[in-house]
Design an enzyme around this catalytic site. Structure first.
Site, PDB file in Angstrom:
ATOM      1  N   CYS A 171      -2.299  -2.707 -19.838  1.00  0.00           N
ATOM      2  CA  CYS A 171      -3.689  -2.954 -20.245  1.00  0.00           C
ATOM      3  C   CYS A 171      -4.555  -1.891 -19.585  1.00  0.00           C
ATOM      4  O   CYS A 171      -4.043  -0.825 -19.197  1.00  0.00           O
ATOM      5  CB  CYS A 171      -4.131  -4.377 -19.894  1.00  0.00           C
ATOM      6  SG  CYS A 171      -4.142  -4.753 -18.126  1.00  0.00           S
TER       7      CYS A 171
ATOM      8  N   ASN B 156      -4.848  -3.379 -15.262  1.00  0.00           N
ATOM      9  CA  ASN B 156      -3.638  -3.983 -14.682  1.00  0.00           C
ATOM     10  C   ASN B 156      -3.985  -5.036 -13.618  1.00  0.00           C
ATOM     11  O   ASN B 156      -3.295  -5.181 -12.619  1.00  0.00           O
ATOM     12  CB  ASN B 156      -2.694  -2.905 -14.112  1.00  0.00           C
ATOM     13  CG  ASN B 156      -1.313  -3.404 -13.693  1.00  0.00           C
ATOM     14  OD1 ASN B 156      -0.734  -2.921 -12.738  1.00  0.00           O
ATOM     15  ND2 ASN B 156      -0.780  -4.382 -14.391  1.00  0.00           N
TER      16      ASN B 156
ATOM     17  N   CYS C 111      -5.764  -8.142 -15.090  1.00  0.00           N
ATOM     18  CA  CYS C 111      -5.986  -9.377 -15.864  1.00  0.00           C
ATOM     19  C   CYS C 111      -4.872  -9.611 -16.886  1.00  0.00           C
ATOM     20  O   CYS C 111      -4.022 -10.485 -16.715  1.00  0.00           O
ATOM     21  CB  CYS C 111      -7.335  -9.342 -16.588  1.00  0.00           C
ATOM     22  SG  CYS C 111      -8.758  -9.200 -15.493  1.00  0.00           S
ATOM     23  N   ARG C 112      -4.855  -8.836 -17.966  1.00  0.00           N
ATOM     24  CA  ARG C 112      -3.949  -9.131 -19.087  1.00  0.00           C
ATOM     25  C   ARG C 112      -2.504  -8.745 -18.820  1.00  0.00           C
ATOM     26  O   ARG C 112      -1.598  -9.563 -19.022  1.00  0.00           O
ATOM     27  CB  ARG C 112      -4.450  -8.417 -20.361  1.00  0.00           C
ATOM     28  CG  ARG C 112      -5.756  -8.972 -20.874  1.00  0.00           C
ATOM     29  CD  ARG C 112      -6.380  -8.048 -21.882  1.00  0.00           C
ATOM     30  NE  ARG C 112      -6.834  -6.807 -21.252  1.00  0.00           N
ATOM     31  CZ  ARG C 112      -7.302  -5.760 -21.906  1.00  0.00           C
ATOM     32  NH1 ARG C 112      -7.350  -5.775 -23.227  1.00  0.00           N
ATOM     33  NH2 ARG C 112      -7.705  -4.686 -21.248  1.00  0.00           N
ATOM     34  N   SER C 113      -2.262  -7.480 -18.415  1.00  0.00           N
ATOM     35  CA  SER C 113      -0.851  -7.081 -18.266  1.00  0.00           C
ATOM     36  C   SER C 113      -0.140  -7.796 -17.115  1.00  0.00           C
ATOM     37  O   SER C 113       1.051  -8.127 -17.255  1.00  0.00           O
ATOM     38  CB  SER C 113      -0.682  -5.563 -18.206  1.00  0.00           C
ATOM     39  OG  SER C 113      -1.351  -4.990 -17.115  1.00  0.00           O
TER      40      SER C 113
ATOM     41  N   ASP D 151      -9.980  -8.355 -23.742  1.00  0.00           N
ATOM     42  CA  ASP D 151     -10.260  -8.131 -22.320  1.00  0.00           C
ATOM     43  C   ASP D 151     -11.122  -9.286 -21.789  1.00  0.00           C
ATOM     44  O   ASP D 151     -12.245  -9.477 -22.250  1.00  0.00           O
ATOM     45  CB  ASP D 151     -11.000  -6.795 -22.203  1.00  0.00           C
ATOM     46  CG  ASP D 151     -11.294  -6.414 -20.768  1.00  0.00           C
ATOM     47  OD1 ASP D 151     -11.093  -7.249 -19.871  1.00  0.00           O
ATOM     48  OD2 ASP D 151     -11.726  -5.268 -20.564  1.00  0.00           O
TER      49      ASP D 151
HETATM   50  P1  4NP Z   1      -7.439  -5.774 -17.688  1.00  0.00           P
HETATM   51  O1  4NP Z   1      -8.984  -6.153 -17.487  1.00  0.00           O
HETATM   52  O2  4NP Z   1      -7.416  -4.453 -18.427  1.00  0.00           O
HETATM   53  O3  4NP Z   1      -6.919  -6.895 -18.529  1.00  0.00           O
HETATM   54  O4  4NP Z   1      -6.819  -5.705 -16.310  1.00  0.00           O
HETATM   55  C1  4NP Z   1      -9.915  -5.326 -16.889  1.00  0.00           C
HETATM   56  C2  4NP Z   1      -9.943  -5.203 -15.514  1.00  0.00           C
HETATM   57  C3  4NP Z   1     -10.908  -4.425 -14.906  1.00  0.00           C
HETATM   58  C4  4NP Z   1     -11.836  -3.756 -15.682  1.00  0.00           C
HETATM   59  C5  4NP Z   1     -11.807  -3.868 -17.053  1.00  0.00           C
HETATM   60  C6  4NP Z   1     -10.843  -4.646 -17.658  1.00  0.00           C
HETATM   61  N1  4NP Z   1     -12.826  -2.975 -15.043  1.00  0.00           N
HETATM   62  O5  4NP Z   1     -13.738  -2.489 -15.748  1.00  0.00           O
HETATM   63  O6  4NP Z   1     -12.764  -2.794 -13.808  1.00  0.00           O
END
Ligand code: 4NP
Length: 159
Positions: free
Chosen positions: A11, A14, A16-18, A128
């Site tokens: 994702c 790294n 939240c989703r992955s 997201d």
């Molecule tokens: P992820 O979510 O891609 O599912 O881990 C996010 C985590 C952090 C951010 C954006 C999306 N950020 O902008 O820091």
């Protein structure tokens, strides 16, 4: 013995989703007794959160459903991952496009949208949840659970 099949979930951050996909798929693989056969990892297209544990909301959501992901740490995806992993699974189209740009053309075919494996799910992307409320994390969990089951069914045919 080395693993027969390797999977990396990707994702943006790294956190939240992955990592949720990593933990949910790992739980399924453990329950099926296939950990020796399948190597599982996750990474982000961005390195902002490198070395950090998963977002506490993702950890809490997983814990509520009996899945532990406290051991996972964020890291950026690299060229080596795109060479060595058999399945490179993107959570959304932006991740997919970033991975395709990073990879050599001969590795493009193994980059896929993770939800391609989710049966009876009309969505194509894992949204997201970072800037939203806790229900976003529940939704992520449901989507990655459905896709994990479909992915394992396909991988079983290769083992
Ligand atoms: P992820 O979510 O891609 O599912 O881990 C996010 C985590 C952090 C951010 C954006 C999306 N950020 O902008 O820091």
């Amino acid at each position: 013995m080395s693993h027969k099949v390797s999977v990396i979930f990707v994702c943006l951050g790294n956190i939240c989703r992955s990592p949720t996909a990593h933990a949910v798929f790992r739980d399924l693989v453990e329950k099926e007794g296939l950990m020796a056969d399948i190597l599982i990892d996750s990474a982000g297209t961005a390195s902002w959160h490198q070395g950090k544990p998963a977002d506490r909301r993702a950890i809490q959501t997983a814990q509520n459903r009996g899945i532990d992901m406290l051991d996972l740490r964020s890291r950026p995806v690299d060229m080596g991952d795109l060479i060595t992993f058999d399945y490179v699974l993107a959570m959304d189209y932006a991740n997919y496009d970033d991975l395709r740009q990073m990879a050599l053309p001969e590795h493009h075919d193994k980059i896929k949208l993770f939800l391609d494996y989710a049966e009876e799910v009309s969505e194509t992307e894992v949204p997201d949840p970072y800037y939203g409320g806790p229900q976003g994390f529940d939704h992520v969990f449901d989507l990655v659970t459905a896709a994990s089951e479909g992915l394992l069914a396909e991988i079983r045919e290769r083992l």
